[in-house]
Design an enzyme around this catalytic site. Structure first.
Site, mmCIF file in Angstrom:
data_model
loop_
_atom_site.group_PDB
_atom_site.id
_atom_site.type_symbol
_atom_site.label_atom_id
_atom_site.label_comp_id
_atom_site.label_asym_id
_atom_site.label_seq_id
_atom_site.Cartn_x
_atom_site.Cartn_y
_atom_site.Cartn_z
ATOM 1 N N THR A 1 -9.332 36.403 -6.819
ATOM 2 C CA THR A 1 -10.678 36.832 -7.214
ATOM 3 C C THR A 1 -11.639 35.651 -7.326
ATOM 4 O OG1 THR A 1 -9.816 38.774 -8.343
ATOM 5 C CG2 THR A 1 -11.944 37.987 -9.104
ATOM 6 N N SER B 1 -3.570 37.522 -4.559
ATOM 7 C CA SER B 1 -2.249 37.068 -5.007
ATOM 8 C C SER B 1 -1.131 38.118 -4.899
ATOM 9 C CB SER B 1 -2.325 36.426 -6.386
ATOM 10 O OG SER B 1 -2.431 37.362 -7.403
ATOM 11 N N THR C 1 -5.000 36.089 -9.991
ATOM 12 C CA THR C 1 -4.377 36.160 -11.313
ATOM 13 C C THR C 1 -3.129 37.052 -11.367
ATOM 14 O OG1 THR C 1 -5.867 37.945 -11.959
ATOM 15 C CG2 THR C 1 -6.535 35.701 -12.532
ATOM 16 N N ASP C 2 -3.015 37.977 -10.391
ATOM 17 C CA ASP C 2 -1.895 38.943 -10.483
ATOM 18 C C ASP C 2 -0.530 38.263 -10.465
ATOM 19 O OD1 ASP C 2 -3.802 40.895 -10.556
ATOM 20 O OD2 ASP C 2 -3.446 41.649 -8.525
HETATM 21 N N1 ASP Z 1 -6.023 41.036 -7.540
HETATM 22 C C1 ASP Z 1 -6.560 39.711 -7.671
HETATM 23 C C2 ASP Z 1 -5.543 38.693 -7.188
HETATM 24 O O1 ASP Z 1 -4.582 38.463 -7.885
HETATM 25 C C3 ASP Z 1 -6.848 39.483 -9.083
HETATM 26 C C4 ASP Z 1 -7.365 38.132 -9.412
HETATM 27 O O2 ASP Z 1 -7.336 37.187 -8.686
HETATM 28 O O3 ASP Z 1 -7.829 38.044 -10.546
HETATM 29 O O4 ASP Z 1 -5.749 38.122 -6.141
#
Ligand code: ASP
Length: 322
Positions: A12, A55, A88-89
């Site tokens: 993200t 991710s 973040t995932d």
């Molecule tokens: N779905 C996104 C990822 O992990 C969430 C993020 O980056 O916060 O790429």
């Protein structure tokens, strides 16, 4: 001025929201470019795009390749610290693999964002600036891979994503952050214990992660574990399983497939306390390996890494007590 290597992997923090559809997706030009320019009064930044992936697309293969990439980059050029931006995932999984395999004397920080670059309150630039500050700080040395997010510094071992959307999503249940970042500087209040480093050329072992539930029987374990090298189970409470799962667990152990138990509880450590059918004592006597507080996804990666180095159940048990 300190020289920091900034490696982008996507997520993200590298995305923007489409204002018509509301969908969030990757962007051609990295949205952190403006922040990187601003960072020039804190550190000299050398920025590299490693991959640009959401991710959920990151696999252990990418994590291991990233570790190799970092090792090559930091050997060919002198850096004072390293910041990795990541979705973040699965951020905690990449951070933990790096923590287990990287041999580097410089601070390694992993960060990301919950709100993409053009959303109100986008947290990417702020988290990046905080991460660079931590990467530049002498006290960050020797603390293993760190996750910096929302003004907090967490150890890769304990941190986990706890909220689907809140910017305070990264927490270290049971232990808390090891430091904070403020406008005036970086303040550590805990030092994590040093953990073992492992050498892994490639991930070749298949390890699956299952979650226990009330009334679970052997069928899921049997179906899922036909061609695996190891199984991690998020067990109930202190480390207990419903009695009908015991034959399948016994069968795995008889076939030489290690079974690592963690708890599906958010806090605490799985231990062999209960002696009823399916209780931790019975499981431990059968040869189930109890893990020392790791969550399921990290125990899985640790077992994958450990199995590249040993097959001995005693050594595996020892490693999971660390
Ligand atoms: N779905 C996104 C990822 O992990 C969430 C993020 O980056 O916060 O790429």
């Amino acid at each position: 001025m300190k020289k920091i290597l900034l490696i982008h992997t996507g997520g993200t923090i590298a995305m923007e929201e489409n204002k018509h559809t509301g969908g969030v997706n990757t962007k051609e030009i990295h949205p952190l470019e403006a922040t990187i320019t601003e960072l020039s009064n804190i550190a000299q930044i050398v920025s590299k795009n490693y991959v640009n992936l959401p991710s959920p697309h990151i696999t252990p293969f990418h994590m291991q390749e990233l570790a190799t990439f970092i090792q090559e980059q930091t050997k060919s050029e002198q850096y004072d610290g390293l910041v990795i931006t990541h979705g973040t995932d699965t951020l905690e999984e990449t951070a933990y693999v790096l923590d287990l395999v990287l041999e580097t004397p410089i601070p390694v920080i992993v960060t990301g964002a919950m709100r993409s670059s053009n959303e109100h309150g986008s947290d990417g630039p702020y988290n990046l600036i905080s991460s660079v500050k931590v990467a530049c700080d002498q006290q960050s040395l020797g603390k293993g891979v760190l996750v910096v997010f929302n003004d907090e510094i967490h150890s890769a071992k304990n941190v986990t994503k706890t909220h689907t959307s809140n910017i305070a999503t990264f927490q270290s249940p049971q232990y808390g952050p090891i430091g904070i970042v403020t406008k005036r500087g970086v303040f550590f209040h805990h030092t994590p214990l040093q953990s073992s480093r492992f050498s892994v050329k490639h991930f070749t072992k298949k390890v699956i992660l299952l979650k226990a539930y009330a009334g679970m029987d052997s069928s899921l374990i049997e179906a899922a574990s036909q061609n695996v090298d190891g199984v991690v189970i998020e067990a109930l409470g202190q480390g207990n399983m419903p009695p009908l799962t015991v034959p399948a667990i016994q069968d795995l152990i008889s076939r030489g497939i290690p079974v690592v138990l963690v708890s599906r509880c958010f806090n605490g450590i799985a231990q062999d306390i209960y002696s009823y059918d399916g209780g931790g004592k019975q499981l431990k006597e059968m040869g189930v390996i109890f893990s020392n507080g790791l969550n399921g996804q990290k125990a899985r990666l640790k077992l994958m890494i450990a199995l590249e180095n040993t097959n001995s159940s005693e050594k595996l048990q020892q490693l999971f007590l660390e």
